[in-house]
Design a protein around this motif. Structure first.
Motif, PDB file in Angstrom:
ATOM      1  N   ALA A   1       0.660  -1.242  -0.145  1.00  0.00           N
ATOM      2  CA  ALA A   1       0.233  -0.052  -0.033  1.00  0.00           C
ATOM      3  C   ALA A   1       0.806   1.235   0.065  1.00  0.00           C
ATOM      4  CB  ALA A   1      -0.931   0.100   1.260  1.00  0.00           C
ATOM      5  N   GLY A   2       1.580   1.482   1.035  1.00  0.00           N
ATOM      6  CA  GLY A   2       2.281   2.755   1.018  1.00  0.00           C
ATOM      7  C   GLY A   2       1.383   3.660   1.605  1.00  0.00           C
ATOM      8  N   GLU A   3       0.456   4.046   1.096  1.00  0.00           N
ATOM      9  CA  GLU A   3      -0.514   4.926   1.329  1.00  0.00           C
ATOM     10  C   GLU A   3      -1.712   4.686   0.936  1.00  0.00           C
ATOM     11  OE1 GLU A   3       0.555   8.740  -0.613  1.00  0.00           O
ATOM     12  OE2 GLU A   3       1.496   7.616  -2.123  1.00  0.00           O
ATOM     13  N   THR A   4      -2.714   4.882   1.688  1.00  0.00           N
ATOM     14  CA  THR A   4      -4.141   4.388   1.303  1.00  0.00           C
ATOM     15  C   THR A   4      -4.767   5.348   0.395  1.00  0.00           C
ATOM     16  OG1 THR A   4      -4.381   3.494   3.621  1.00  0.00           O
ATOM     17  CG2 THR A   4      -6.622   4.114   2.321  1.00  0.00           C
ATOM     18  N   VAL A   5      -5.535   4.866  -0.657  1.00  0.00           N
ATOM     19  CA  VAL A   5      -6.350   5.770  -1.465  1.00  0.00           C
ATOM     20  C   VAL A   5      -7.777   5.588  -1.338  1.00  0.00           C
ATOM     21  CG1 VAL A   5      -4.540   5.749  -2.903  1.00  0.00           C
ATOM     22  CG2 VAL A   5      -6.462   4.135  -3.623  1.00  0.00           C
ATOM     23  N   ARG A   6      -8.596   6.733  -1.250  1.00  0.00           N
ATOM     24  CA  ARG A   6     -10.088   6.654  -0.973  1.00  0.00           C
ATOM     25  C   ARG A   6     -10.658   6.641  -2.350  1.00  0.00           C
ATOM     26  NH1 ARG A   6     -10.650  11.817   1.798  1.00  0.00           N
ATOM     27  NH2 ARG A   6      -9.014  12.307   0.371  1.00  0.00           N
TER      28      ARG A   6
ATOM     29  N   LEU B   1      -9.921  -7.278  -9.079  1.00  0.00           N
ATOM     30  CA  LEU B   1      -8.765  -6.439  -8.157  1.00  0.00           C
ATOM     31  C   LEU B   1      -7.572  -5.831  -9.042  1.00  0.00           C
ATOM     32  CD1 LEU B   1      -8.796  -9.088  -5.212  1.00  0.00           C
ATOM     33  CD2 LEU B   1      -9.391  -6.561  -4.978  1.00  0.00           C
ATOM     34  N   LYS B   2      -7.338  -6.314 -10.091  1.00  0.00           N
ATOM     35  CA  LYS B   2      -6.122  -5.851 -10.792  1.00  0.00           C
ATOM     36  C   LYS B   2      -6.595  -4.593 -11.528  1.00  0.00           C
ATOM     37  CE  LYS B   2      -3.090  -9.562 -12.520  1.00  0.00           C
ATOM     38  NZ  LYS B   2      -2.919 -10.411 -13.349  1.00  0.00           N
ATOM     39  N   SER B   3      -7.597  -4.642 -11.770  1.00  0.00           N
ATOM     40  CA  SER B   3      -8.335  -3.071 -12.431  1.00  0.00           C
ATOM     41  C   SER B   3      -8.365  -2.118 -11.057  1.00  0.00           C
ATOM     42  CB  SER B   3      -9.908  -3.540 -12.950  1.00  0.00           C
ATOM     43  OG  SER B   3     -10.595  -2.304 -13.123  1.00  0.00           O
ATOM     44  N   LEU B   4      -8.636  -2.677  -9.962  1.00  0.00           N
ATOM     45  CA  LEU B   4      -8.609  -1.694  -9.164  1.00  0.00           C
ATOM     46  C   LEU B   4      -7.420  -1.085  -8.644  1.00  0.00           C
ATOM     47  CD1 LEU B   4     -10.852  -0.238  -7.115  1.00  0.00           C
ATOM     48  CD2 LEU B   4     -10.900  -2.269  -5.876  1.00  0.00           C
ATOM     49  N   GLU B   5      -6.245  -2.107  -8.926  1.00  0.00           N
ATOM     50  CA  GLU B   5      -4.882  -1.820  -8.592  1.00  0.00           C
ATOM     51  C   GLU B   5      -4.446  -0.850  -9.617  1.00  0.00           C
ATOM     52  OE1 GLU B   5      -3.020  -2.037  -6.160  1.00  0.00           O
ATOM     53  OE2 GLU B   5      -0.941  -1.761  -7.100  1.00  0.00           O
TER      54      GLU B   5
ATOM     55  N   LYS C   1     -19.060  -4.476  -2.782  1.00  0.00           N
ATOM     56  CA  LYS C   1     -18.870  -4.918  -1.165  1.00  0.00           C
ATOM     57  C   LYS C   1     -17.839  -5.900  -1.201  1.00  0.00           C
ATOM     58  CE  LYS C   1     -23.371  -3.421   0.551  1.00  0.00           C
ATOM     59  NZ  LYS C   1     -24.743  -4.133   0.757  1.00  0.00           N
ATOM     60  N   VAL C   2     -17.566  -6.968  -2.024  1.00  0.00           N
ATOM     61  CA  VAL C   2     -16.671  -7.852  -2.149  1.00  0.00           C
ATOM     62  C   VAL C   2     -15.412  -7.415  -2.229  1.00  0.00           C
ATOM     63  CG1 VAL C   2     -15.921  -9.952  -3.352  1.00  0.00           C
ATOM     64  CG2 VAL C   2     -18.249  -9.755  -2.808  1.00  0.00           C
ATOM     65  N   LEU C   3     -15.159  -6.304  -3.137  1.00  0.00           N
ATOM     66  CA  LEU C   3     -14.291  -5.702  -3.672  1.00  0.00           C
ATOM     67  C   LEU C   3     -13.559  -4.536  -2.570  1.00  0.00           C
ATOM     68  CD1 LEU C   3     -14.823  -4.656  -7.308  1.00  0.00           C
ATOM     69  CD2 LEU C   3     -13.004  -6.245  -6.751  1.00  0.00           C
ATOM     70  N   ALA C   4     -14.434  -4.123  -2.075  1.00  0.00           N
ATOM     71  CA  ALA C   4     -14.239  -3.250  -0.520  1.00  0.00           C
ATOM     72  C   ALA C   4     -13.289  -4.033   0.486  1.00  0.00           C
ATOM     73  CB  ALA C   4     -15.228  -2.486  -0.161  1.00  0.00           C
ATOM     74  N   GLU C   5     -13.891  -5.402   0.611  1.00  0.00           N
ATOM     75  CA  GLU C   5     -13.450  -6.109   1.598  1.00  0.00           C
ATOM     76  C   GLU C   5     -12.075  -6.672   1.177  1.00  0.00           C
ATOM     77  OE1 GLU C   5     -16.394  -8.598   3.301  1.00  0.00           O
ATOM     78  OE2 GLU C   5     -14.841 -10.197   3.466  1.00  0.00           O
ATOM     79  N   ARG C   6     -11.807  -7.069  -0.029  1.00  0.00           N
ATOM     80  CA  ARG C   6     -10.469  -7.583  -0.414  1.00  0.00           C
ATOM     81  C   ARG C   6      -9.666  -6.707  -0.653  1.00  0.00           C
ATOM     82  NH1 ARG C   6     -10.346 -13.035  -2.476  1.00  0.00           N
ATOM     83  NH2 ARG C   6      -8.275 -12.395  -3.216  1.00  0.00           N
ATOM     84  N   ALA C   7      -9.972  -5.509  -0.992  1.00  0.00           N
ATOM     85  CA  ALA C   7      -8.782  -4.298  -1.342  1.00  0.00           C
ATOM     86  C   ALA C   7      -8.333  -3.651  -0.258  1.00  0.00           C
ATOM     87  CB  ALA C   7      -9.594  -3.328  -2.478  1.00  0.00           C
ATOM     88  N   ALA C   8      -9.050  -3.656   0.956  1.00  0.00           N
ATOM     89  CA  ALA C   8      -8.552  -3.026   2.195  1.00  0.00           C
ATOM     90  C   ALA C   8      -7.324  -3.694   2.663  1.00  0.00           C
ATOM     91  CB  ALA C   8      -9.407  -3.061   3.162  1.00  0.00           C
ATOM     92  N   PRO C   9      -6.338  -2.876   3.213  1.00  0.00           N
ATOM     93  CA  PRO C   9      -6.401  -1.700   3.604  1.00  0.00           C
ATOM     94  C   PRO C   9      -5.775  -0.704   2.789  1.00  0.00           C
ATOM     95  CG  PRO C   9      -4.533  -2.698   4.839  1.00  0.00           C
ATOM     96  CD  PRO C   9      -5.097  -3.652   3.756  1.00  0.00           C
ATOM     97  N   ALA C  10      -5.233  -1.213   1.231  1.00  0.00           N
ATOM     98  CA  ALA C  10      -4.598  -0.338   0.572  1.00  0.00           C
ATOM     99  C   ALA C  10      -5.597   0.665  -0.239  1.00  0.00           C
ATOM    100  CB  ALA C  10      -3.948  -1.114  -0.533  1.00  0.00           C
TER     101      ALA C  10
END
Ligand SMILES: Cc1cc2nc3c(=O)[nH]c(=O)nc-3n(C[C@H](O)[C@H](O)[C@H](O)COP(=O)(O)O)c2cc1C
Length: 191
Positions: free
Chosen positions: A4-9, A173-177, A28-37
């Protein structure tokens, strides 16, 4: 998700009002899996009234003002939408019309945005996705490029709110990354 380094909102907007919407469930599934980055806040659009230019004045309608503020204060937006009659649902287009004003100065101007479409059909809402891109381009949003995230047969991938297609989830998740990298890359440029 990478270091992460830093969280993005990120604000995650669902294009469906349905109580057990797959579009909302994906967020909701993505929110759970992508946290905390990634801090992904899921937003639904029940409180947004029909767009009427007569009502688009100061002070803004509270629900509209609140959503504009959320988008403005976010680092980016993820839109998860179904396809309705080869386009995006009216509730989503209606909301984007509100958020598009003031013209050329909207809260979406320059905002990194990614899209997920889903459908019960194998086509996964791909036509809605292209209509949504056109609308976002008109709002001068920064569309994050990469392979389109299209979820076909979405109903088959949920079992008791658990997402069972791990490969598909990793693709999302790759797209979110990529969205996160766009945000972090901009921060580096600003420093
Ligand atoms: C009014 C309406 C129109 C629809 N039109 C399409 C369509 O054109 N193409 C498609 O793939 N699915 C279509 N669907 C199916 C939805 O995309 C599908 O049910 C989706 O999963 C609903 O999203 P939600 O679960 O987030 O509410 C339509 C559904 C409704 C209710």
């Amino acid at each position: 998700m990478s270091e992460a380094g830093e969280t993005v909102r990120i604000v995650g907007i669902s294009g469906s009002l349905r109580r057990v919407s797959f579009s909302t469930a994906l967020l909701k599934v993505l929110a759970e899996r992508a946290a905390p980055a990634i801090d992904l806040e899921v937003v639904t659009l029940e409180d947004i009234p029909f767009y009427n230019e007569d009502l688009d004045i100061d002070p803004a309608i509270p629900a509209v003002a609140a959503l504009k503020r959320k988008v403005t204060e976010s680092d980016g937006v993820l839109i998860s939408t179904p396809e309705y009659n080869h386009g995006i649902p009216g509730v989503l287009k209606n909301t984007l019309d509100w958020l598009s004003r003031p013209v050329f100065e909207s809260c979406f101007k320059g905002k990194p945005v990614s899209i997920i479409s889903s459908s019960k059909a194998f086509t996964g809402g791909v036509r809605a996705q292209y209509q949504l891109r056109e609308t976002l381009i008109s709002m001068h949003a920064h569309l994050v490029m990469g392979p389109e995230v299209v979820v076909g047969g979405v109903y088959r991938h949920f079992s008791d709110e658990i997402y069972t297609d791990e490969a598909g989830l990793l693709f999302m998740l790759k797209s979110l990354e990529r969205l996160r990298e766009t945000v972090v890359g901009r921060r580096v440029m600003v420093v």
